[in-house]
Design a protein around this motif. Structure first.
Motif: not given
Length: 79
Positions: A40-49
């Motif tokens: 699993x790769x988390x992408x918390x730095x997305x701006x909108x979601x």
């Protein structure tokens, strides 16, 4: 009836900790169903979601994905 989306409210929901935890849980179930070679790769730095991905993590996973399309069959575990 017309529905008007509140952009700030929608963004707050899509970036909330509750939604992130729910998506993480679903992604972990998919990765577990896919088996070895997937992570699993988390992408918390997305701006909108918030975003999360289940990806191949090694050569074995890439081979299994190429030959058997294992992630597509593992999707039901995330429902």
């Amino acid at each position: 009836m017309r529905v008007k989306i509140n952009p700030r409210g929608a963004r707050a929901l899509l970036t909330s900790e509750a939604v992130a935890a729910h998506l993480d849980e679903r992604a972990e179930r998919i990765a577990a169903a896919a088996g070895e070679g997937f992570a699993v790769r988390q992408r918390p730095d997305r701006v909108r979601r918030y975003a999360v991905q289940v990806r191949t993590s090694d050569e074995e996973g890439r081979t299994r994905q190429a030959e058997s399309n294992i992630l597509t069959t593992a999707l039901d575990a995330g429902r």
